[in-house]
Design an enzyme around this catalytic site. Sequence first.
Site: not given
Ligand code: THU
Length: 123
Positions: A42, A55
């Site tokens: 992320n 993802e």
């Molecule tokens: N996040 C992801 O990278 N993938 C997901 O499926 C759930 C949420 C990240 C987005 C954000 O940077 C952090 O987790 C908190 O929501």
Amino acid sequence: MTDSELLARADAVADRAYAPYSDFRVGCAVLTRTGDVIEGVNVENAAFPLGVCAERTAFARAVAEGHRPGDFVAAAITASPCGGCRQWLLEMRVERVVFRNESRVVTMSPQDLLPESFELHPA
Ligand code: THU
């Protein structure tokens, strides 16, 4: 590569997440039919909605490298995929999704993760 090895790759890459706002680091590792492993993390932004999930960075990278929907055997994620990422997993036609949820490791199909899903069938 086994699902637990793929999840270990996701666990390792999560350290490279850029998540200064949530401090919630997520890693994703995608296995292709040709045996390639493509990783994503992320990447957050000061304008919060502009951040991207692990993802989506993994699949955007895979597509940029020449892979297409249907080329993916498994996706391993260090967290339960959000609703929007479930739509991506479905679009990419991944066979199975392996993810951590609390202390459990769960394996599900994209269809089971997103029942009654939206799919566009152009005329
Ligand atoms: N996040 C992801 O990278 N993938 C997901 O499926 C759930 C949420 C990240 C987005 C954000 O940077 C952090 O987790 C908190 O929501």
